[in-house]
Design a protein around this motif. Structure first.
Motif, mmCIF file in Angstrom:
data_model
loop_
_atom_site.group_PDB
_atom_site.id
_atom_site.type_symbol
_atom_site.label_atom_id
_atom_site.label_comp_id
_atom_site.label_asym_id
_atom_site.label_seq_id
_atom_site.Cartn_x
_atom_site.Cartn_y
_atom_site.Cartn_z
ATOM 1 N N VAL A 1 0.771 -1.250 0.110
ATOM 2 C CA VAL A 1 0.073 -0.009 0.165
ATOM 3 C C VAL A 1 0.957 1.463 0.146
ATOM 4 O O VAL A 1 1.857 1.267 0.542
ATOM 5 N N LYS A 2 0.533 2.038 -0.857
ATOM 6 C CA LYS A 2 1.210 3.522 -0.784
ATOM 7 C C LYS A 2 0.937 4.246 0.604
ATOM 8 O O LYS A 2 -0.135 4.092 1.157
ATOM 9 N N LYS A 3 1.838 4.665 1.078
ATOM 10 C CA LYS A 3 1.896 5.377 2.506
ATOM 11 C C LYS A 3 0.933 6.569 2.390
ATOM 12 O O LYS A 3 0.795 7.201 1.371
ATOM 13 N N PRO A 4 0.161 6.770 3.566
ATOM 14 C CA PRO A 4 0.355 5.982 4.811
ATOM 15 C C PRO A 4 -0.453 4.812 4.892
ATOM 16 O O PRO A 4 -1.739 4.730 4.283
ATOM 17 N N LEU A 5 -0.387 3.841 5.745
ATOM 18 C CA LEU A 5 -0.906 2.440 5.930
ATOM 19 C C LEU A 5 -1.957 2.984 7.326
ATOM 20 O O LEU A 5 -1.263 3.063 8.260
ATOM 21 N N ARG A 6 -3.146 2.716 7.263
ATOM 22 C CA ARG A 6 -4.059 3.069 8.331
ATOM 23 C C ARG A 6 -4.727 1.803 8.576
ATOM 24 O O ARG A 6 -5.717 1.389 8.142
ATOM 25 N N ILE A 7 -3.919 0.794 9.754
ATOM 26 C CA ILE A 7 -4.287 -0.444 10.100
ATOM 27 C C ILE A 7 -5.903 -0.598 10.711
ATOM 28 O O ILE A 7 -6.635 -1.228 10.393
ATOM 29 N N GLN A 8 -6.142 0.454 11.362
ATOM 30 C CA GLN A 8 -7.419 0.462 11.924
ATOM 31 C C GLN A 8 -8.724 0.849 10.942
ATOM 32 O O GLN A 8 -9.663 0.044 11.053
ATOM 33 N N GLU A 9 -8.293 1.561 9.844
ATOM 34 C CA GLU A 9 -9.590 1.704 8.736
ATOM 35 C C GLU A 9 -9.614 0.412 8.181
ATOM 36 O O GLU A 9 -10.394 0.219 7.205
ATOM 37 N N HIS A 10 -8.385 -0.403 7.837
ATOM 38 C CA HIS A 10 -8.350 -1.653 7.236
ATOM 39 C C HIS A 10 -9.173 -2.610 7.956
ATOM 40 O O HIS A 10 -10.094 -3.228 7.576
ATOM 41 N N LEU A 11 -9.057 -2.546 9.038
ATOM 42 C CA LEU A 11 -9.821 -3.514 10.121
ATOM 43 C C LEU A 11 -11.237 -2.993 9.937
ATOM 44 O O LEU A 11 -12.106 -3.910 9.972
ATOM 45 N N ILE A 12 -11.747 -1.993 10.043
ATOM 46 C CA ILE A 12 -12.997 -1.477 9.822
ATOM 47 C C ILE A 12 -13.425 -1.833 8.374
ATOM 48 O O ILE A 12 -14.912 -2.430 8.443
ATOM 49 N N ALA A 13 -12.806 -1.689 7.444
ATOM 50 C CA ALA A 13 -13.129 -2.351 6.098
ATOM 51 C C ALA A 13 -13.243 -3.781 5.941
ATOM 52 O O ALA A 13 -13.911 -4.260 4.939
ATOM 53 N N GLY A 14 -12.958 -4.576 6.955
ATOM 54 C CA GLY A 14 -12.933 -5.826 7.154
ATOM 55 C C GLY A 14 -11.660 -6.689 6.712
ATOM 56 O O GLY A 14 -11.658 -8.026 6.805
ATOM 57 N N THR A 15 -10.522 -6.091 6.862
ATOM 58 C CA THR A 15 -9.407 -6.705 6.397
ATOM 59 C C THR A 15 -8.572 -6.669 7.883
ATOM 60 O O THR A 15 -8.063 -5.827 8.288
ATOM 61 N N ARG A 16 -8.175 -7.770 8.193
ATOM 62 C CA ARG A 16 -7.453 -8.005 9.494
ATOM 63 C C ARG A 16 -5.947 -8.331 9.075
ATOM 64 O O ARG A 16 -5.536 -9.249 8.525
ATOM 65 N N ASP A 17 -5.138 -7.461 9.465
ATOM 66 C CA ASP A 17 -3.561 -7.590 9.106
ATOM 67 C C ASP A 17 -2.819 -8.879 9.932
ATOM 68 O O ASP A 17 -3.247 -8.994 10.988
ATOM 69 N N GLY A 18 -2.371 -9.415 9.027
ATOM 70 C CA GLY A 18 -1.655 -10.982 9.574
ATOM 71 C C GLY A 18 -2.711 -11.914 9.414
ATOM 72 O O GLY A 18 -2.310 -13.078 9.591
ATOM 73 N N ILE A 19 -3.894 -11.794 9.179
ATOM 74 C CA ILE A 19 -4.967 -12.871 9.201
ATOM 75 C C ILE A 19 -5.348 -12.814 7.575
ATOM 76 O O ILE A 19 -5.409 -13.753 6.987
ATOM 77 N N ASP A 20 -6.038 -11.920 7.080
ATOM 78 C CA ASP A 20 -6.723 -11.944 5.847
ATOM 79 C C ASP A 20 -5.795 -11.401 4.937
ATOM 80 O O ASP A 20 -5.530 -11.752 3.717
ATOM 81 N N ALA A 21 -4.684 -10.416 5.320
ATOM 82 C CA ALA A 21 -3.737 -10.260 4.301
ATOM 83 C C ALA A 21 -2.454 -9.700 5.186
ATOM 84 O O ALA A 21 -2.704 -9.234 6.495
ATOM 85 N N ILE A 22 -0.979 -9.665 4.543
ATOM 86 C CA ILE A 22 -0.179 -8.995 5.389
ATOM 87 C C ILE A 22 -0.100 -7.498 4.647
ATOM 88 O O ILE A 22 0.330 -7.542 3.299
ATOM 89 N N LEU A 23 -0.107 -6.671 5.509
ATOM 90 C CA LEU A 23 -0.247 -5.081 4.716
ATOM 91 C C LEU A 23 0.923 -4.517 5.322
ATOM 92 O O LEU A 23 1.453 -4.371 6.365
#
Length: 332
Positions: free
Chosen positions: A197-219
């Motif tokens: 992902v192009k910076k910045p990486l917003r982990i919390q917003e990815h989680l809200i969208a349904g993507t869990r870092d390290g589980i559904d994808a490595i971001l």
């Protein structure tokens, strides 16, 4: 003068030694009238008019619409699947407003792979992968996720006045772009998608969208979305090596059993650091001859062909979504 009364069909049949039902049908003539052709359209005129208005709105907004989209909207309105060819009748009934054209392919230079390279590659592959379990034979490749024009011709639906215009598959250069590094073993076990992902990486917003870092994808974040040497090393450390370790454990093997990583010969894959990581984890990295991925790599031939088609299908109505939503769709 009196009229002769018609004899019963059974008596006539006996006289001519024929089938009574056949004689009755001929003697009495047809007893039915042809019914009006059954209405085969699944939408009422008002529903179809509303669908046409929506189709024209999409065309005026994006430039075109596809047959599969029209059928999907019609199915939602009808409450059931309208069938693969339903749009043909819809187009015929509304041919004064819309029409079908074939998009032009992008010009591209295709380089041929020499037979010598292929034969040499096959000999190396046979020698280096002999007795390697399918669970430890990993194919990996990177795919960019963006609705850029591809190289295949396809039919699109436009306004009638535009059917003679030379149109290309549309390209939106402002669209959010991500890159996905995906891998799978020949046993069909797959690695977690590695998403750049192009910076910045917003982990919390990815989680809200349904993507869990390290589980559904490595971001991971970067200045751009292209695979670099350092990002490839990150993929080896966080995704590939842990996957191979789990595969060995599942088979009751240890690091002394070599694994194979088949990948293209991109320069970012061949750095000294990447080769050292592979060597330390007993992974044989085997690169493909130049420009031969589409011919020789099983992942590209099978899994990635379907994956890219899946992305294109999902992306049609998500062109301007947020990066987080785009990634969630891509890895869904």
């Amino acid at each position: 003068m009196g009229y002769m009364e018609k004899p019963k069909a059974t008596l006539l049949a006996e006289a001519v030694d024929c089938s009574p039902p056949l004689v009755a049908r001929i003697w009495n003539g047809p007893q039915y009238q042809k019914k009006e052709i059954k209405e085969t359209r699944l939408l009422t005129p008002s529903q179809e008019e509303a669908l046409l208005a929506k189709v024209l709105h999409i065309i005026d907004t994006t430039g075109f619409i596809t047959a599969i989209e029209i059928r999907a909207d019609a199915s939602r309105i009808a409450g059931k699947n309208v069938g693969h060819s339903w749009h043909i009748g819809f187009l015929d009934r509304n041919d004064e407003a819309i029409g079908t054209i074939e998009t032009d392919k992008r010009e591209e230079a295709r380089m041929k792979v020499s037979e010598e390279d292929v034969l040499y590659y096959e000999s190396i592959l046979e020698d280096e992968t002999k007795n390697t379990p399918a669970e430890l034979f990993v194919n990996a490749d990177e795919v960019g996720y963006q609705q850029f024009a591809d190289t295949r011709r396809r039919s699109i639906i436009v306004r009638k006045k535009d059917i003679n215009k030379p149109l290309h598959n549309p390209v939106d250069r402002s669209e959010t772009r991500v890159s996905i590094m995906q891998g799978a073993a020949l046993s069909s076990d797959s690695l977690i998608p590695f998403v750049i992902v192009k910076k910045p990486l917003r982990i919390q917003e990815h989680l809200i969208a349904g993507t869990r870092d390290g589980i559904d994808a490595i971001l991971v974040e970067s200045e751009g979305t292209t695979m670099t040497g350092s990002l490839f090393c990150d993929w080896l450390h966080s995704d590939c090596v842990p996957f191979i370790d789990k595969q060995r454990e599942k088979l009751g093997l240890d690091i002394r059993t070599p694994a194979v990583l088949q990948i293209d010969n991109c320069r970012s894959h061949l750095t000294a650091d990447a080769l050292q990581i592979c060597a330390l984890n007993n992974i044989k990295m085997i690169t493909l001859p130049p420009n031969s991925t589409q011919f020789l790599q099983p992942l590209d031939l099978g899994i990635f062909g379907s994956f890219k088609q899946h992305l294109q299908t999902l992306r049609r109505h998500n062109t301007h979504d947020t990066t987080e939503k785009v990634i969630n769709i891509a890895v869904s």
